[in-house]
Write an enzyme that holds these catalytic residues in place. Structure first.
Site, PDB file in Angstrom:
ATOM      1  N   LYS A 181      -8.766  -6.584  -1.250  1.00 42.99           N
ATOM      2  CA  LYS A 181     -10.065  -6.119  -0.730  1.00 42.99           C
ATOM      3  C   LYS A 181     -10.002  -4.594  -0.678  1.00 42.99           C
ATOM      4  O   LYS A 181      -9.323  -4.030   0.179  1.00 42.99           O
ATOM      5  CB  LYS A 181     -10.336  -6.652   0.682  1.00 42.99           C
ATOM      6  CG  LYS A 181     -11.757  -6.293   1.142  1.00 42.99           C
ATOM      7  CD  LYS A 181     -11.896  -6.183   2.638  1.00 42.99           C
ATOM      8  CE  LYS A 181     -12.126  -4.803   3.176  1.00 42.99           C
ATOM      9  NZ  LYS A 181     -13.175  -3.980   2.590  1.00 42.99           N
ATOM     10  N   GLU A 256       0.810   0.558   6.328  1.00 42.49           N
ATOM     11  CA  GLU A 256       0.898   2.009   6.080  1.00 42.49           C
ATOM     12  C   GLU A 256      -0.274   2.614   6.838  1.00 42.49           C
ATOM     13  O   GLU A 256      -1.427   2.489   6.404  1.00 42.49           O
ATOM     14  CB  GLU A 256       0.774   2.305   4.585  1.00 42.49           C
ATOM     15  CG  GLU A 256       1.935   1.806   3.742  1.00 42.49           C
ATOM     16  CD  GLU A 256       3.166   2.688   3.861  1.00 42.49           C
ATOM     17  OE1 GLU A 256       3.081   3.766   4.471  1.00 42.49           O
ATOM     18  OE2 GLU A 256       4.231   2.282   3.362  1.00 42.49           O
ATOM     19  N   CYS A 290      -2.971  10.788   4.527  1.00 40.55           N
ATOM     20  CA  CYS A 290      -2.192  10.374   5.694  1.00 40.55           C
ATOM     21  C   CYS A 290      -0.986  11.300   5.908  1.00 40.55           C
ATOM     22  O   CYS A 290      -0.447  11.366   7.007  1.00 40.55           O
ATOM     23  CB  CYS A 290      -1.718   8.945   5.515  1.00 40.55           C
ATOM     24  SG  CYS A 290      -0.877   8.725   3.948  1.00 40.55           S
ATOM     25  N   GLU A 387      -5.303  12.453  14.444  1.00 38.38           N
ATOM     26  CA  GLU A 387      -5.374  12.775  13.019  1.00 38.38           C
ATOM     27  C   GLU A 387      -6.764  13.376  12.742  1.00 38.38           C
ATOM     28  O   GLU A 387      -7.774  12.717  12.958  1.00 38.38           O
ATOM     29  CB  GLU A 387      -5.202  11.454  12.262  1.00 38.38           C
ATOM     30  CG  GLU A 387      -4.993  11.556  10.806  1.00 38.38           C
ATOM     31  CD  GLU A 387      -4.826  10.152  10.178  1.00 38.38           C
ATOM     32  OE1 GLU A 387      -5.412   9.173  10.668  1.00 38.38           O
ATOM     33  OE2 GLU A 387      -4.111  10.070   9.178  1.00 38.38           O
TER      34      GLU A 387
HETATM   35  P1  NAP Z   1      -9.689   1.884   7.809  1.00 37.90           P
HETATM   36  O1  NAP Z   1     -11.017   2.101   8.438  1.00 37.90           O
HETATM   37  O2  NAP Z   1      -8.589   1.353   8.643  1.00 37.90           O
HETATM   38  O3  NAP Z   1      -9.970   0.921   6.558  1.00 37.90           O
HETATM   39  C1  NAP Z   1      -8.965   0.558   5.648  1.00 37.90           C
HETATM   40  C2  NAP Z   1      -9.316  -0.762   4.999  1.00 37.90           C
HETATM   41  O4  NAP Z   1      -9.308  -1.785   5.995  1.00 37.90           O
HETATM   42  C3  NAP Z   1     -10.706  -0.803   4.354  1.00 37.90           C
HETATM   43  O5  NAP Z   1     -10.629  -1.613   3.197  1.00 37.90           O
HETATM   44  C4  NAP Z   1     -11.542  -1.480   5.424  1.00 37.90           C
HETATM   45  O6  NAP Z   1     -12.676  -2.122   4.903  1.00 37.90           O
HETATM   46  C5  NAP Z   1     -10.545  -2.501   5.948  1.00 37.90           C
HETATM   47  N1  NAP Z   1     -10.801  -3.011   7.303  1.00 37.90           N
HETATM   48  C6  NAP Z   1     -11.377  -2.363   8.345  1.00 37.90           C
HETATM   49  N2  NAP Z   1     -11.409  -3.169   9.433  1.00 37.90           N
HETATM   50  C7  NAP Z   1     -10.843  -4.354   9.068  1.00 37.90           C
HETATM   51  C8  NAP Z   1     -10.601  -5.594   9.743  1.00 37.90           C
HETATM   52  N3  NAP Z   1     -10.906  -5.769  11.024  1.00 37.90           N
HETATM   53  N4  NAP Z   1     -10.019  -6.602   9.046  1.00 37.90           N
HETATM   54  C9  NAP Z   1      -9.667  -6.448   7.741  1.00 37.90           C
HETATM   55  N5  NAP Z   1      -9.892  -5.293   7.049  1.00 37.90           N
HETATM   56  C10 NAP Z   1     -10.456  -4.258   7.703  1.00 37.90           C
HETATM   57  O7  NAP Z   1      -9.106   3.210   7.157  1.00 37.90           O
HETATM   58  P2  NAP Z   1      -9.817   4.260   6.206  1.00 37.90           P
HETATM   59  O8  NAP Z   1     -10.739   5.082   7.023  1.00 37.90           O
HETATM   60  O9  NAP Z   1     -10.355   3.562   4.980  1.00 37.90           O
HETATM   61  O10 NAP Z   1      -8.566   5.127   5.724  1.00 37.90           O
HETATM   62  C11 NAP Z   1      -8.105   6.243   6.390  1.00 37.90           C
HETATM   63  C12 NAP Z   1      -6.864   5.914   7.191  1.00 37.90           C
HETATM   64  O11 NAP Z   1      -5.864   5.396   6.331  1.00 37.90           O
HETATM   65  C13 NAP Z   1      -6.243   7.138   7.840  1.00 37.90           C
HETATM   66  O12 NAP Z   1      -5.851   6.845   9.158  1.00 37.90           O
HETATM   67  C14 NAP Z   1      -5.018   7.408   6.973  1.00 37.90           C
HETATM   68  O13 NAP Z   1      -3.987   8.111   7.633  1.00 37.90           O
HETATM   69  C15 NAP Z   1      -4.613   6.037   6.589  1.00 37.90           C
HETATM   70  N6  NAP Z   1      -3.786   6.066   5.379  1.00 37.90           N
HETATM   71  C16 NAP Z   1      -2.463   5.795   5.496  1.00 37.90           C
HETATM   72  C17 NAP Z   1      -1.649   5.855   4.367  1.00 37.90           C
HETATM   73  C18 NAP Z   1      -0.172   5.561   4.460  1.00 37.90           C
HETATM   74  O14 NAP Z   1       0.447   5.407   3.411  1.00 37.90           O
HETATM   75  N7  NAP Z   1       0.412   5.486   5.628  1.00 37.90           N
HETATM   76  C19 NAP Z   1      -2.197   6.187   3.128  1.00 37.90           C
HETATM   77  C20 NAP Z   1      -3.545   6.459   3.052  1.00 37.90           C
HETATM   78  C21 NAP Z   1      -4.340   6.386   4.196  1.00 37.90           C
HETATM   79  P3  NAP Z   1     -14.105  -1.381   4.838  1.00 37.90           P
HETATM   80  O15 NAP Z   1     -13.936  -0.242   3.913  1.00 37.90           O
HETATM   81  O16 NAP Z   1     -14.980  -2.429   4.313  1.00 37.90           O
HETATM   82  O17 NAP Z   1     -14.421  -0.958   6.231  1.00 37.90           O
END
Ligand code: NAP
Length: 486
Positions: A181, A256, A290, A387
């Site tokens: 997804k 991650e 991140c 962050e």
């Molecule tokens: P996010 O809001 O957590 O969303 C990530 C993914 O999870 C999206 O596909 C989202 O779908 C889905 N999602 C959200 N709520 C969910 C739920 N309750 N159940 C299942 N899936 C769910 O994060 P983001 O804003 O896209 O990304 C930014 C974050 O990612 C930052 O905090 C960044 O630090 C972190 N990140 C970490 C790494 C690492 O390697 N550690 C790398 C890159 C990014 P939708 O898009 O449909 O909402």
């Protein structure tokens, strides 16, 4: 409009069972270009039923995929790698259009992502077991490593291709099938990968892609008994939710999550190297990574010199649409991201910080924000603990090594950290003292497919990349064989 040499890479359906389909909901959602706000595609909006169908297809394909010799899986992944590289220009165009990052960065992400398929095509052939000396006559003890089974991947918008590659490549190499997804803001890069997987000969059902809402597609994947493992990249809050939901059927998890990277610039650092490193780490993808520097701690003795050189370099950065030549900083993903940046800047100023560069929305309008430097930052500010995920660099002071380590570790996160010093003994001491999974010494760029990437503390569980990354998709089985004679 996205200009592509190969227009069939712009797919907008669901990819499952090796074919393109409409969503069972019959609905679509708009994918917009953050540089212009224009709609670039209408994408099929998958629902719970589609997620279940993709899992069923993965289950049906699982045994055959796992049973294929590693060399055969490696051959298919190798083809996948070559197809990604051959189509890198088109894939970069799609990525920039839906995500906003400069084209050169997008191309860099495509090649970085491709490298995981190359690496794990090779690693598939090195999933070795063990024999253990037996305590009893007539017995043999063996350790086998077998694929976990059907995996679900959930990925974020900031690296719409690479975060998928880091999961799909080791999973498929290990003999697992996967349902993905992707983030709702950036499904097109994921779907283009589906098209290339099909061309590479990835068997039907082994890799499926279901864009759609977290509340239906995400929930169904997490709740499914057939899914044995969730591999997730995204925010720490969502990671926490997934962890608790995965407890229902004790699913394995790799997470991650978010970061709050410190950069420590010591008094013996080469200032030019430190400025270049801090800029590279801070401003990539407009500060939306991140591993982005979130807090820059500079020793008192060089604070003024560093901040002057750093501010000069930041003021020279070119902001603009990602597809425009020379752009270094593109738009932010959406209005909410911009508001968070504004909140951090105004909190810093309210608490005594000074804006040395930028500090407001960019004259280009939309979701552009000026590359910003804040001096006089202190630990009680929001920016020290949350962050920011935007192009804002706060400069803090420290006066000794012990204080620097303590300040750097003063966070719930533990993903990436950076230090700049020419003293080799200090590189060891500080490198070992930092509670972070990835540490850059005299460099602001650390990602490489052959090295393990992942976080400590609230930054996650598990590692991606390197020989360790494939372990996340393998079960360890112990076989005790008795009665075999002497
Ligand atoms: P996010 O809001 O957590 O969303 C990530 C993914 O999870 C999206 O596909 C989202 O779908 C889905 N999602 C959200 N709520 C969910 C739920 N309750 N159940 C299942 N899936 C769910 O994060 P983001 O804003 O896209 O990304 C930014 C974050 O990612 C930052 O905090 C960044 O630090 C972190 N990140 C970490 C790494 C690492 O390697 N550690 C790398 C890159 C990014 P939708 O898009 O449909 O909402």
């Amino acid at each position: 409009m996205i200009e592509l040499q190969d227009k069939s890479l712009l797919q907008t359906g669901l990819f499952m069972g090796g074919a393109w389909r409409e969503a069972s909901t019959g609905e679509t959602f708009a994918v917009t270009d953050p540089a212009t706000g224009e709609i670039i595609a209408e994408c099929a909006k998958g629902g719970a039923e589609d997620a279940e169908a993709a899992v069923a297809a993965a289950e049906a394909a699982q045994d055959d995929w796992a049973a294929r010799p590693a060399k055969e899986r490696a051959g298919i992944l190798g083809k996948f790698y070559h197809l990604i590289v051959e189509n890198a220009d088109d894939l970069a165009q799609i990525l920039t259009a839906e995500q906003g990052k400069p084209l050169a960065e997008a191309r860099g992400e495509i090649l970085y992502g491709a490298a995981f398929f190359e690496w794990y095509a090779e690693e598939a052939k090195r999933v070795y077991g063990e024999t253990i000396p037996t305590p009893n006559r007539g017995q043999r003890l063996l350790v086998l490593r077998q694929p976990i089974g059907v995996c679900a991947a959930i990925t974020p918008w900031n690296f719409p291709m690479a975060m998928i590659a880091r999961k799909a490549a080791p999973a498929l190499a290990a003999g697992c099938t996967m349902v993905l997804k992707p983030a709702t803001s950036t499904p097109l890069s994921a779907l283009a990968l589906g098209e290339l997987a099909r061309r590479a000969g990835v068997p039907d059902g082994v890799f499926s892609i279901v864009p759609g809402p977290a509340s239906t597609v995400g929930d169904t994947l997490v709740a499914s008994d057939a899914v044995r493992k969730i591999t997730f990249t995204g925010s720490t809050d969502v990671g926490r939710t997934l962890m608790s939901r995965a407890a229902g059927n004790i699913k394995k998890l790799s997470l991650e999550l978010g970061g709050n990277a410190p950069v420590l610039v010591f008094e013996d650092a080469d200032i030019d190297v430190a400025v270049r490193g801090a800029i590279a780490s801070k401003f990539r993808n407009a500060g939306q990574t991140c591993v982005c520097a979130n807090r820059i701690y500079v020793h008192d003795a060089i604070y003024d010199r560093f901040s002057e050189a750093f501010t000069r370099a930041v003021k020279a950065m070119k902001v603009g649409p990602g597809r425009e030549a020379g752009t270094e900083i593109g738009p932010m993903i959406d209005e909410a991201a911009l508001e968070k940046v504004e909140e951090h800047v105004s909190d810093c100023v309210d608490k005594g910080g000074t804006v040395a560069a930028g500090g407001q929305r960019h004259a280009l309008g939309g979701t552009y924000y000026e590359p910003t430097v804040l001096t006089g930052a202190i630990q009680s500010m929001l920016i020290a603990h949350e962050e920011t995920f935007g192009p804002v660099a706060p400069l803090f002071r420290f006066s000794c090594e012990t204080e620097a380590i303590q300040l750097a570790n003063d966070t719930e996160y533990g993903l990436a950290a950076y230090l700049f010093t020419r003293d080799a003994a200090r590189q060891w001491r500080v490198g070992e003292g930092l509670e972070f999974g990835v540490v850059g010494v005299n460099t602001g760029i650390v990602s490489y497919e052959g090295a393990p990437f992942g976080g400590m503390k609230a930054s996650g569980v598990g590692r991606e990349g390197s020989r360790h990354g494939i372990d996340e998709f393998l079960e360890t089985k112990y076989l005790c064989i008795g009665e075999i004679g002497s």
